[in-house]
Design a protein around this motif. Structure first.
Motif, PDB file in Angstrom:
ATOM      1  N   HIS A  15       0.265  -1.319  -0.208  1.00  0.00           N
ATOM      2  CA  HIS A  15      -0.072  -0.095   0.253  1.00  0.00           C
ATOM      3  C   HIS A  15       0.558   1.565  -0.305  1.00  0.00           C
ATOM      4  O   HIS A  15       1.035   1.501   1.494  1.00  0.00           O
ATOM      5  N   PRO A  16       1.377   2.206  -1.375  1.00  0.00           N
ATOM      6  CA  PRO A  16       1.419   2.773  -1.393  1.00  0.00           C
ATOM      7  C   PRO A  16       0.999   4.149  -0.665  1.00  0.00           C
ATOM      8  O   PRO A  16      -0.420   4.177  -0.476  1.00  0.00           O
ATOM      9  N   ARG A  17       1.939   5.264  -0.232  1.00  0.00           N
ATOM     10  CA  ARG A  17       1.694   6.399   1.219  1.00  0.00           C
ATOM     11  C   ARG A  17       0.075   6.951  -0.627  1.00  0.00           C
ATOM     12  O   ARG A  17      -0.559   7.656   0.654  1.00  0.00           O
ATOM     13  N   TRP A  18       0.377   7.374  -1.462  1.00  0.00           N
ATOM     14  CA  TRP A  18      -0.406   8.194  -1.935  1.00  0.00           C
ATOM     15  C   TRP A  18      -1.827   7.866  -2.100  1.00  0.00           C
ATOM     16  O   TRP A  18      -2.164   8.594  -2.145  1.00  0.00           O
ATOM     17  N   LEU A  19      -1.387   6.231  -1.978  1.00  0.00           N
ATOM     18  CA  LEU A  19      -2.750   6.206  -1.870  1.00  0.00           C
ATOM     19  C   LEU A  19      -3.998   6.160  -1.437  1.00  0.00           C
ATOM     20  O   LEU A  19      -5.322   6.495  -0.933  1.00  0.00           O
ATOM     21  N   ASP A  20      -3.341   6.899   0.072  1.00  0.00           N
ATOM     22  CA  ASP A  20      -4.080   7.175   0.773  1.00  0.00           C
ATOM     23  C   ASP A  20      -4.901   8.821   0.750  1.00  0.00           C
ATOM     24  O   ASP A  20      -6.149   8.875   1.144  1.00  0.00           O
ATOM     25  N   ILE A  21      -4.108   9.020  -0.222  1.00  0.00           N
ATOM     26  CA  ILE A  21      -4.959  10.449  -0.058  1.00  0.00           C
ATOM     27  C   ILE A  21      -6.194  10.479  -1.122  1.00  0.00           C
ATOM     28  O   ILE A  21      -6.969  11.297  -1.174  1.00  0.00           O
ATOM     29  N   ARG A  23      -8.006   7.887  -1.298  1.00  0.00           N
ATOM     30  CA  ARG A  23      -8.671   7.156  -0.029  1.00  0.00           C
ATOM     31  C   ARG A  23      -9.237   7.725   0.501  1.00  0.00           C
ATOM     32  O   ARG A  23     -10.713   8.120   0.563  1.00  0.00           O
ATOM     33  N   ILE A  24      -9.166   8.684   1.288  1.00  0.00           N
ATOM     34  CA  ILE A  24      -9.757  10.133   1.806  1.00  0.00           C
ATOM     35  C   ILE A  24     -10.405  10.705   0.905  1.00  0.00           C
ATOM     36  O   ILE A  24     -11.796  11.774   1.277  1.00  0.00           O
ATOM     37  N   ALA A  25      -9.821  11.607  -0.608  1.00  0.00           N
ATOM     38  CA  ALA A  25     -10.486  12.415  -1.610  1.00  0.00           C
ATOM     39  C   ALA A  25     -12.196  11.031  -1.791  1.00  0.00           C
ATOM     40  O   ALA A  25     -13.004  12.128  -1.924  1.00  0.00           O
ATOM     41  N   LEU A  26     -12.092   9.758  -2.514  1.00  0.00           N
ATOM     42  CA  LEU A  26     -13.106   9.233  -2.490  1.00  0.00           C
ATOM     43  C   LEU A  26     -14.558   9.144  -1.367  1.00  0.00           C
ATOM     44  O   LEU A  26     -14.709   9.958  -1.578  1.00  0.00           O
ATOM     45  N   GLY A  27     -13.551   9.182   0.350  1.00  0.00           N
ATOM     46  CA  GLY A  27     -14.517   9.181   0.972  1.00  0.00           C
ATOM     47  C   GLY A  27     -15.108  10.282   1.515  1.00  0.00           C
ATOM     48  O   GLY A  27     -16.140  10.758   1.128  1.00  0.00           O
ATOM     49  N   ILE A  28     -14.601  11.884   0.848  1.00  0.00           N
ATOM     50  CA  ILE A  28     -15.390  13.035   0.905  1.00  0.00           C
ATOM     51  C   ILE A  28     -15.723  13.264  -0.616  1.00  0.00           C
ATOM     52  O   ILE A  28     -17.490  13.727  -0.100  1.00  0.00           O
ATOM     53  N   SER A 115     -19.409   7.813 -11.826  1.00  0.00           N
ATOM     54  CA  SER A 115     -20.069   6.113 -11.055  1.00  0.00           C
ATOM     55  C   SER A 115     -18.537   5.332 -11.138  1.00  0.00           C
ATOM     56  O   SER A 115     -18.241   3.846  -9.930  1.00  0.00           O
ATOM     57  N   ILE A 116     -18.601   4.818 -12.479  1.00  0.00           N
ATOM     58  CA  ILE A 116     -17.317   3.535 -12.723  1.00  0.00           C
ATOM     59  C   ILE A 116     -15.440   4.118 -12.205  1.00  0.00           C
ATOM     60  O   ILE A 116     -15.517   3.332 -11.376  1.00  0.00           O
ATOM     61  N   ILE A 117     -15.483   4.902 -12.011  1.00  0.00           N
ATOM     62  CA  ILE A 117     -14.440   5.651 -11.691  1.00  0.00           C
ATOM     63  C   ILE A 117     -14.422   5.356  -9.860  1.00  0.00           C
ATOM     64  O   ILE A 117     -13.528   4.330  -9.210  1.00  0.00           O
ATOM     65  N   VAL A 118     -16.045   5.659  -9.843  1.00  0.00           N
ATOM     66  CA  VAL A 118     -15.830   5.299  -7.691  1.00  0.00           C
ATOM     67  C   VAL A 118     -15.796   4.036  -7.553  1.00  0.00           C
ATOM     68  O   VAL A 118     -15.115   2.800  -7.028  1.00  0.00           O
ATOM     69  N   LEU A 119     -16.698   2.994  -8.300  1.00  0.00           N
ATOM     70  CA  LEU A 119     -16.689   1.617  -8.447  1.00  0.00           C
ATOM     71  C   LEU A 119     -15.344   1.041  -8.841  1.00  0.00           C
ATOM     72  O   LEU A 119     -14.725   0.186  -7.415  1.00  0.00           O
ATOM     73  N   LEU A 120     -14.415   1.657  -9.358  1.00  0.00           N
ATOM     74  CA  LEU A 120     -13.068   0.981  -9.334  1.00  0.00           C
ATOM     75  C   LEU A 120     -12.496   1.046  -8.016  1.00  0.00           C
ATOM     76  O   LEU A 120     -11.733   0.605  -7.968  1.00  0.00           O
ATOM     77  N   LEU A 121     -12.440   2.766  -7.868  1.00  0.00           N
ATOM     78  CA  LEU A 121     -11.794   2.858  -6.559  1.00  0.00           C
ATOM     79  C   LEU A 121     -12.011   2.401  -5.633  1.00  0.00           C
ATOM     80  O   LEU A 121     -11.346   1.151  -4.194  1.00  0.00           O
ATOM     81  N   LEU A 122     -13.754   1.594  -4.861  1.00  0.00           N
ATOM     82  CA  LEU A 122     -13.789   1.263  -4.065  1.00  0.00           C
ATOM     83  C   LEU A 122     -13.275  -0.068  -4.199  1.00  0.00           C
ATOM     84  O   LEU A 122     -12.682  -0.843  -3.224  1.00  0.00           O
ATOM     85  N   SER A 123     -13.231  -1.274  -5.324  1.00  0.00           N
ATOM     86  CA  SER A 123     -13.193  -2.219  -5.362  1.00  0.00           C
ATOM     87  C   SER A 123     -11.313  -2.280  -5.295  1.00  0.00           C
ATOM     88  O   SER A 123     -11.100  -3.665  -4.559  1.00  0.00           O
ATOM     89  N   LEU A 124     -10.535  -1.248  -5.424  1.00  0.00           N
ATOM     90  CA  LEU A 124      -9.287  -1.805  -5.357  1.00  0.00           C
ATOM     91  C   LEU A 124      -8.891  -1.148  -3.738  1.00  0.00           C
ATOM     92  O   LEU A 124      -8.440  -1.658  -2.939  1.00  0.00           O
ATOM     93  N   PHE A 125      -9.703  -0.281  -3.150  1.00  0.00           N
ATOM     94  CA  PHE A 125      -9.933  -0.236  -1.824  1.00  0.00           C
ATOM     95  C   PHE A 125     -10.067  -1.159  -0.524  1.00  0.00           C
ATOM     96  O   PHE A 125      -9.729  -1.666   0.358  1.00  0.00           O
ATOM     97  N   PHE A 126     -10.800  -1.995  -1.322  1.00  0.00           N
ATOM     98  CA  PHE A 126     -11.259  -2.962  -0.585  1.00  0.00           C
ATOM     99  C   PHE A 126     -10.478  -4.068  -0.626  1.00  0.00           C
ATOM    100  O   PHE A 126     -10.139  -4.762   0.093  1.00  0.00           O
ATOM    101  N   VAL A 127      -9.304  -4.382  -1.455  1.00  0.00           N
ATOM    102  CA  VAL A 127      -8.540  -5.588  -2.136  1.00  0.00           C
ATOM    103  C   VAL A 127      -7.083  -5.133  -0.985  1.00  0.00           C
ATOM    104  O   VAL A 127      -6.753  -5.771   0.363  1.00  0.00           O
ATOM    105  N   VAL A 128      -6.739  -3.316  -1.258  1.00  0.00           N
ATOM    106  CA  VAL A 128      -5.681  -3.117  -0.338  1.00  0.00           C
ATOM    107  C   VAL A 128      -5.562  -2.056   0.923  1.00  0.00           C
ATOM    108  O   VAL A 128      -4.667  -2.641   0.958  1.00  0.00           O
ATOM    109  N   GLY A 129      -7.381  -2.194   1.162  1.00  0.00           N
ATOM    110  CA  GLY A 129      -7.245  -2.132   2.683  1.00  0.00           C
ATOM    111  C   GLY A 129      -6.822  -0.662   2.478  1.00  0.00           C
ATOM    112  O   GLY A 129      -7.016   0.613   1.903  1.00  0.00           O
ATOM    113  N   SER A 130      -6.781   0.278   4.613  1.00  0.00           N
ATOM    114  CA  SER A 130      -6.992   1.400   4.554  1.00  0.00           C
ATOM    115  C   SER A 130      -5.836   2.101   4.489  1.00  0.00           C
ATOM    116  O   SER A 130      -5.930   3.224   4.241  1.00  0.00           O
ATOM    117  N   GLY A 131      -4.689   1.636   4.805  1.00  0.00           N
ATOM    118  CA  GLY A 131      -4.040   1.973   4.858  1.00  0.00           C
ATOM    119  C   GLY A 131      -2.948   2.531   6.273  1.00  0.00           C
ATOM    120  O   GLY A 131      -3.513   2.419   7.124  1.00  0.00           O
TER     121      GLY A 131
END
Length: 146
Positions: A15-21, A23-28, A115-131
């Motif tokens: 989990h690279p640290r930039w991915l946390d940014i 995740r935070i943006a996706l949550g917002i 919606s497609i981008i958000v779905l792909l990002l959600l799938s990514l974070f479902f696998v890699v976790g919160s970081g």
């Protein structure tokens, strides 16, 4: 070690640290979408009724708005991220395949692409976790100290 634990371990170690940014943006973004749904529940109700799926419409409206509000916050702060994403995935799958795709696959249909981008990002974070920059990680580190 079962499959879920192996996926979680792989996600934590890769989990690279930039991915946390991201995740935070996706949550917002998800939280803000929940706020807009709450501000105009009538348009959300119409969107659900257009799909012609036999579900309790007002129950679905409240599930979507509540899941986006609470799930967006949980994803942004990184607390029980996979559970929060688990509640978001059915909503986004429905948004992509039942709501937005009925309007056509064109570049002008921006809601479909978002919606497609958000779905792909959600799938990514479902696998890699919160970081590493998440409350989940802080709680794991506190457990190790004890």
């Amino acid at each position: 070690m079962n499959v879920i634990e192996r996926i979680e371990h792989w996600g934590d170690t890769h989990h690279p640290r930039w991915l946390d940014i991201m995740r935070i943006a996706l949550g917002i973004v998800i939280f803000m979408k929940g706020v807009t749904f709450l501000a105009d529940t009538e348009s959300l109700r119409r969107l659900i009724e257009e799909t012609h799926i036999q579900i309790y419409t007002w129950g679905a409206v409240h599930y979507i708005a509540f899941s986006h509000l609470v799930g967006g916050i949980l994803i942004a702060i990184g607390l029980i991220t996979r559970v929060a994403i688990g509640f978001q995935l059915p909503i986004l799958i429905g948004a992509v395949f039942f709501v937005n795709i009925t309007r056509g696959l064109s570049f002008l249909n921006s809601e479909l692409w978002v919606s497609i981008i958000v779905l792909l990002l959600l799938s990514l974070f479902f696998v890699v976790g919160s970081g590493p920059y998440s409350l989940d990680q802080q709680m794991r580190e506190r457990e190790k100290v004890r």
